[in-house]
Design an enzyme around this catalytic site. Structure first.
Site, PDB file in Angstrom:
ATOM      1  N   HIS A   1     -24.866  75.025 -24.996  1.00  0.00           N
ATOM      2  CA  HIS A   1     -25.919  74.284 -25.697  1.00  0.00           C
ATOM      3  C   HIS A   1     -25.533  72.805 -25.825  1.00  0.00           C
ATOM      4  O   HIS A   1     -26.311  71.907 -25.489  1.00  0.00           O
ATOM      5  CB  HIS A   1     -26.109  74.915 -27.082  1.00  0.00           C
ATOM      6  N   GLU A   2     -24.326  72.567 -26.299  1.00  0.00           N
ATOM      7  CA  GLU A   2     -23.919  71.178 -26.538  1.00  0.00           C
ATOM      8  C   GLU A   2     -23.754  70.421 -25.221  1.00  0.00           C
ATOM      9  O   GLU A   2     -24.036  69.226 -25.148  1.00  0.00           O
ATOM     10  CB  GLU A   2     -22.635  71.126 -27.377  1.00  0.00           C
TER      11      GLU A   2
ATOM     12  N   HIS B   1     -27.084  69.308 -23.990  1.00  0.00           N
ATOM     13  CA  HIS B   1     -27.544  68.118 -24.716  1.00  0.00           C
ATOM     14  C   HIS B   1     -27.076  66.813 -24.091  1.00  0.00           C
ATOM     15  O   HIS B   1     -27.655  65.763 -24.362  1.00  0.00           O
ATOM     16  CB  HIS B   1     -26.990  68.145 -26.144  1.00  0.00           C
TER      17      HIS B   1
ATOM     18  N   GLU C   1     -33.733  69.909 -28.892  1.00  0.00           N
ATOM     19  CA  GLU C   1     -33.152  71.149 -29.412  1.00  0.00           C
ATOM     20  C   GLU C   1     -33.740  72.391 -28.749  1.00  0.00           C
ATOM     21  O   GLU C   1     -33.039  73.339 -28.445  1.00  0.00           O
ATOM     22  CB  GLU C   1     -33.307  71.227 -30.932  1.00  0.00           C
TER      23      GLU C   1
HETATM   24 ZN   LIG Z   1     -28.571  71.172 -30.362  1.00  0.00          ZN
END
Ligand SMILES: [Zn+2]
Length: 1286
Positions: free
Chosen positions: A353-354, A357, A376
């Protein structure tokens, strides 16, 4: 940023997803005091364009302050004498404010004002800045390093020597950069940043970029200057300053670019130095994710380095700061021994996830917080693609449905839900945007787009989006247009998606079939909402697909039908007697309701062969149906009927939906009369799955989803009171407690085991976990321990536990407060306690969490299970009493809605449900006697009690047991029923000549029955052997084999095992036919510490034999007993001393021993004399020789009865056997003689001739107390037993 706290998942990850929200017709309106809506936050005017910040910082970890200086470079776009900057809680050194470039002719500083609401520092100058000119503004200031996990903050930890230490770290998203330096703190206002930091030399510093220079100041400090960043938003700045001796990184992994292989990216994982080896898995995920996204986005990560850093205190789950990603320790550290399946998955998805990003969020940022979901939602979707690459066996799509779709659909069906994109935001709202709508609905919308566009088109669209908008910001319209272009404008993504992002909620799609000649579907969409009385006219563009038995295998490739009108009719060809199902793969975001006939056909199919319906659809059926019963659109009893097929279900998605539905039903039915019957009903449905999965660790590499499911299955089974489950959990816990350095409980099950053990356990058990917590360094194990402690039912312990969250230097961190409250509130009693705690400590909680997301979570945690008007009134009174609800204001309204809906649901559904569950239907034959089909002839018992105890506080211990029971089959039967209590069955086998085998086993807790089912009938007259391996408890309650202890004169404590089986405690010692008439022979072997001696009914066959490969243990084996009742079984394992008379009895062939703790053995002389003489007397009197070769009289320190006549091993309370010529009275002497005589008499009356059955009264635990009184009262004991046993 951040994965929300709740997404961390406890080790019971699935049951936490369940807190749903009931929907029902809403008739009473309970006003909630809502403050007038706050005005939108003002944006910084676009008169000046920020370009470059030079930031110098001097943190001081002694007094937790810092000094700073910022040189801000900007270009004037429109003439103005004002500079607006965001700033919070900084002390500005006014004399330092000046324009330092150009050096001449620049406007002069006059003064500054503060706009508290907008958090603006507005600086006024004496003249206008000139359009097109570049200026440098200088400001010096100082600030405080916060302790609230935001901005630049202090994180606490204990080093390897358990000394408290601190480090400085940061969390800027969403609006905390302004607490570190004055700046334009908006995501769309990007700039280049160069950070310098002055720090003491034992510290190392990390930031977004690599260090460019390190200059020793000659005073023990170093100024480290980092390279300038790329153009980026303030919210992804990061800075860490930590002691070099405690924190460091693993060696960097070089990842070459995908587009440009000469661009080498150094990927590192960092954290506490002493456990860096636990970062190996995160390191692999980090590099693999980076590779994956370089390729998927077709764009290389642009920086030279990417560090993943685990810090001890972190408010969010993780934060994607450009080049310096910061995590909670549970997000990175992975220890095979303590990390459960769900946590391994968490590490994978959070890192992915990170990393996702770095493109979505960092490279292209949302223009404003209102479209936070753009980054997000994307990262939450992309994390599943990368995880799928890294761990291909994890069935990401099934997980996605459970963890994202099921989870946001609850919140999004509430009237307080919001559109995923919002235009205006006030400061508190910015924090409240980090919710399930942004993350999970966002991810689901993106998944929906990729499904209706096709993966290739979707990927091409987002590649172009990223390439064209790099280093700038975007709105959702930008995304729509890039996706439409990729689809060659055959579809207008914007038109379809606007309804999904600009409206709250989602629709329910009702499908009414027309049967007969005109076969068609009438499809109606209406907003799905709690308030069915409320009319809304929202509509969505719904991507609709359906399938039937013919097309089920190609459901995905069915024609896509767009439904944007309220009703649409389509023709079908499906036969009337075949079901249809909609929404394959949960493509569209909607609930589906079928007409009664089609629903019946579906139920029929599930009953016959549920596997004909795809797994995700089975899960969706359960989740949708249980949501629909809350609106009254589906009858509650129909939903319960749907669950009926679960006895055959083994899959993750349907079961997760079911556990969620069950948990919610339990909450709704809390305090009602039918709750017990409903729980019993649920347990029946779960048991086949429980029996299949069991307690052995599931091989994660083979069956990942079952590994994920196991904790939920065990947790639910134990929660519903399944005896085997609770016993298994408890024995695992006790074994660990006995040997704290060796925790053999599998990582995946620890949280469940701790919870069960603490729930029914003692203060001592709680303290045991508390002690473990003090020294536990592994983050995930800390969570297991916290989860366990939160299960206590002791009010004082709950308060103690919660208080520890707010204490300085506590082993519990404040960040865990909301999760702990949520767990405590799961039991009705805990709910009340948690609620009281929040009310009583509100001002403290507000001070700590009033500015963070945690406050809302706390309100949610304590009100989730409020279902009565009393609870509602209390909540309302509380809400009215606090005018400022801070970041929790939305949650207050939401919680009130939830409570109202629950109250209404109960009013309408409890009666019909009671009728459906019909408790009388569940009643079965409750005879207390064992069936007489199969009886025992011989027990061969081996046990190993653990007495190597070092902790004086220890209350319980355990023993291993193996028993082979020779049986005699009196009637053909395919089941064997015997007794067990407090026994954890490890293994059951039948050894028979005709290969009859055990299929399943179960427990009837009320009757202590252990029921073994066989694959066929046992042959009449055959003699099979039942083999059972088990773990028993050595409790300290003086029943069964029990743990006893005494204190020596030197204050040390000695331990022993003693026994008391009469009347019904043999079932605690071994699985057995625990009725007095069912006599059998016993061969007993005891493995014990060689410092101890074992004594049982019969004499030992020889001296103890050393256990191979274990110098400390020996085995004592006893001769085969005469046929005897189970209640006469006796065993003592102790370091006692005996005095012996080897020539007792009429023929001098019997050995009499009297035994006690070593220091008191001289007080036994009189007892030995009486015992020896009386054997002889009885033999003569009855003219029946004593059938054993020995009789022991043993004085134990705690014995509930006065004495017990076990055959050959009579056990006495110490005082009953001791006679001291100096201190005892003559009446004592007479008592000793009497009790020995009476117990010896029993060797004939009772032991030799036993009662056929206990008086029925005796089975009642309450009457056992009466029995104890008898045994203390000698004359009545003797007369009673004589009357009974002859
Ligand atoms: Zn996030």
């Amino acid at each position: 940023m951040l994965i929300k706290l709740s997404d961390l998942g406890s080790s019971l990850p699935l049951s936490t997803l369940t807190t749903g929200t009931p929907v029902t017709t809403f008739t009473t309106t309970i006003p909630v005091t809502t403050p007038p809506p706050a005005p939108s936050v003002e944006r910084i005017p676009a008169t000046l364009e920020q370009e470059y910040y030079k930031i110098y910082l001097e943190p001081n970890l002694i007094n937790n302050t810092f000094r700073g200086q910022v040189e801000y470079q900007f270009r004037c776009l429109r003439s103005t004498p004002l500079i607006h900057l965001h700033m919070v809680d900084l002390m500005i050194h006014n004399s330092s404010i000046s324009i330092t470039f150009p050096t001449s002719g620049s406007p002069q500083y006059e003064s500054w004002d503060y706009d508290k609401y907008n958090e603006f520092m507005i600086i006024r100058f004496d003249s206008n800045f000139v359009e097109g000119t570049v200026y440098h503004l200088n400001i010096s200031y100082s600030g405080i390093l916060s302790d609230s996990l935001t901005g630049l903050y202090i994180s606490k930890y204990n080093d390897t020597k358990n000394q408290p230490k601190t480090l400085m770290t940061s969390q800027m998203e969403p609006t905390h950069a302004r607490t570190a330096f004055p700046c334009i703190d908006e995501p769309g206002r990007k700039a280049i940043f160069q950070i310098s930091i002055r720090h003491n030399s034992p510290y190392t510093v990390w930031s977004n970029t690599r260090a460019e220079s390190e200059i020793d100041q000659g005073d023990g400090t170093i100024i480290t200057t980092f390279k300038p960043t790329l153009k980026m938003s303030t919210f992804i700045l990061a800075l860490i300053m930590a002691l070099e001796q405690d924190f460091g990184c693993r060696q960097a992994q070089a990842v070459p670019g995908y587009k440009n292989s000469s661009h080498i990216i150094q990927s590192r994982v960092c954290g506490r130095k002493d456990i860096l080896e636990q970062l190996a898995y995160a390191e692999e995920v980090a590099t693999e994710s980076l590779r994956f996204f370089n390729e998927y986005y077709d764009m290389d990560y642009p920086l030279e380095k990417i560090d993943h850093f685990a810090v001890p205190d972190f408010g969010a789950g993780a934060m994607e700061n450009y080049g310096l990603l910061i995590y909670r320790e549970v997000g990175l550290f992975f220890d095979e021994k303590t990390v459960s399946a769900s946590r391994k998955q968490y590490i994978t998805t959070v890192v992915a996830h990170e990393v996702a990003h770095q493109w979505f969020g960092n490279l292209v940022s949302p223009e404003w917080w209102g479209e936070l979901w753009l980054k997000e939602g994307f990262a939450s979707y992309m994390e599943t693609l990368a995880s799928d690459r890294i761990e291909p066996d994890w069935k990401q799509d099934e997980r996605f449905v459970v963890e994202k779709i099921f989870s946001f659909m609850e919140a999004d069906s509430l009237p307080t839900s919001r559109p995923i994109s919002i235009n205006s935001t006030n400061p508190a709202d910015i924090f409240q945007l980090f919710d399930s709508i942004t993350y999970d609905k966002g991810a689901t919308l993106i998944r929906m787009m990729s499904m209706f566009l096709g993966n290739t088109t979707f990927q091409e669209g987002i590649q172009n989006y990223l390439k064209n908008l790099s280093y700038s910001s975007a709105k959702e319209d930008d995304l729509w247009s890039y996706l439409s272009t990729a689809a060659k404008d055959t579809i207008s993504v914007g038109i379809i998606m606007n309804g999904w992002t600009r409206q709250p909620g989602y629709p329910v799609v009702e499908i009414q079939r027309t049967y007969g000649t005109t076969k068609q579907l009438d499809i109606t969409q209406t907003p799905f909402s709690l308030f069915s009385s409320e009319t809304k006219d929202e509509k969505w563009w719904i991507p609709f697909k359906y399938f039937d038995t013919q097309t089920v295998n190609r459901a995905d490739s069915q024609t896509l039908i767009w439904i944007n009108e309220t009703t649409k009719t389509i023709s079908i060809t499906t036969d009337d007697d075949k079901w249809i199902l909609a929404n394959p793969g949960y493509l569209g975001i909607y609930r589906t309701k079928y007409d009664q006939e089609n629903f019946r056909l579906i139920l029929e199919q599930l009953k016959q062969d549920h596997t004909r319906i795809p797994v995700i659809t089975r899960g969706a059926l359960i989740d949708d149906t249980f949501a629909l019963i809350r609106t009254g659109k589906v009858n509650t009893t129909d939903a319960y009927k749907l669950l009926g097929y679960l006895k055959n279900e083994r899959e993750f998605v349907p079961w997760t939906g079911a556990f969620s539905a069950m948990r919610y039903q339990e909450d709704l039915l809390s305090g009602t009369e039918i709750l017990n019957s409903v729980q019993e009903h649920f347990l029946e449905l779960i048991l086949p799955l429980y029996n299949q999965i069991g307690w052995d660790p599931v091989d994660q590499s083979k069956d990942w989803l079952t590994a994920l499911l196991q904790p939920s299955v065990l947790s639910a089974s134990c929660r519903y009171g399944h005896k085997n489950c609770i016993d298994s959990a408890r024995s695992r816990f006790l074994r660990w407690k006995m040997n704290p350095s060796l925790n053999q409980i599998p990582a995946t099950l620890r949280s469940t085991v701790y919870c069960i053990a603490i729930r029914d356990g003692t203060t001592d058990d709680f303290n045991f976990l508390w002690d473990r917590l003090q020294s536990e360094a592994v983050a995930s194990e800390v969570l297991n321990l916290l989860n366990g402690m939160a299960c206590t039912r002791d009010n004082n312990l709950m308060v103690f536990f919660l208080n520890q969250h707010l204490k300085n230097n506590s082993a519990i961190r404040e960040q865990d407060m909301a999760a702990s409250l949520e767990r405590i509130a799961r039991s009705p009693q805990g709910n009340y306690q948690a609620w009281t705690y929040v009310r009583e400590n509100w001002s403290k909680l507000f001070a700590k969490f009033g500015r963070s997301l945690v406050l809302g979570d706390i309100i949610d945690a304590v009100t989730n299970r409020f279902v009565t008007t009393i609870q509602r009134d209390e909540f309302k009174a509380f809400a009215d009493s606090i005018p400022d609800k801070g970041t929790a204001s939305r949650q207050f309204i939401l919680s009130m809605d939830k409570i109202n809906a629950a109250i209404n649901w109960r009013n309408q559904n409890i009666d019909p449900l009671t009728e459906y569950i019909d408790p009388s239907g569940l009643a079965t034959d409750k005879s207390q006697r064992l069936p007489s089909d199969v009886v025992p002839t011989r027990y061969s018992l081996w046990i190993k009690p653990y007495l190597n105890i070092t902790n004086d506080n220890l209350r319980f211990s355990v023993f291993d047991g193996v028993v082979n029971i020779s049986l005699n089959v009196r009637h053909e039967t395919n089941r064997i029923v015997l007794h067990t209590k407090y026994i954890d069955i490890i293994n059951v086998r039948l050894i028979s000549s005709d290969n009859t085998q055990v299929t399943t086993h179960s427990f009837d807790e009320e009757r202590d029955f252990f029921i073994i089912m066989l694959n066929k009938n046992l042959t009449l007259g055959s003699s099979p052997t039942l083999y059972i391996q088990y773990v028993g408890e050595l409790r300290n309650d003086t029943y069964g084999f029990y743990l006893s202890s005494y204190v020596r004169s030197d204050k040390t404590r000695g331990y022993l095992v003693a026994s008391q089986m009469e009347p019904i405690a043999a079932r605690r010692a071994l699985p057995c036919f625990d009725e007095p008439a069912l006599k059998a022979r016993y061969v007993i072997a005891v493995e014990h510490d060689k410092r101890y001696t074992a004594q049982s009914n019969m004499e030992a066959t020889g001296p103890p034999i050393p256990v191979p490969n274990d110098n400390d243990w020996v085995t004592t084996t006893f001769a085969e007993s005469v046929p005897m009742s189970s209640y006469l079984l006796g065993l003592v394992v102790s370091d006692f001393k005996c005095i012996t008379n080897t020539t007792t009895g009429r023929w001098r062939n019997i050995t009499t021993r009297a035994c006690a703790q070593q220091e008191k053995v001289e007080e036994l002389d009189y007892a030995l004399t009486v015992a020896s003489q009386n054997i002889e007397d009885f033999e003569i009197q009855y003219d029946l020789s004593y059938p054993l070769r020995k009789v022991d009289h043993i004085a134990v320190p705690d014995f509930d009865a006065g004495a017990m006549e076990n055959w050959g091993i009579i056990i006495y309370r110490e005082t009953r056997l001791f006679y001291n010529i100096k201190t005892s009275t003559s009446s004592n002497k007479q008592d000793v003689a009497l009790v020995i005589v009476h117990e010896l008499a029993h060797q004939w009356f009772g032991d030799l001739v036993s009662p056929a059955w206990w008086d029925d009264l005796w089975l009642n635990e309450g009457i056992i107390k009466k029995y104890k009184k008898f045994s203390l009262d000698k004359p009545s004991l003797v007369s009673y037993l004589r009357a009974r046993k002859l």
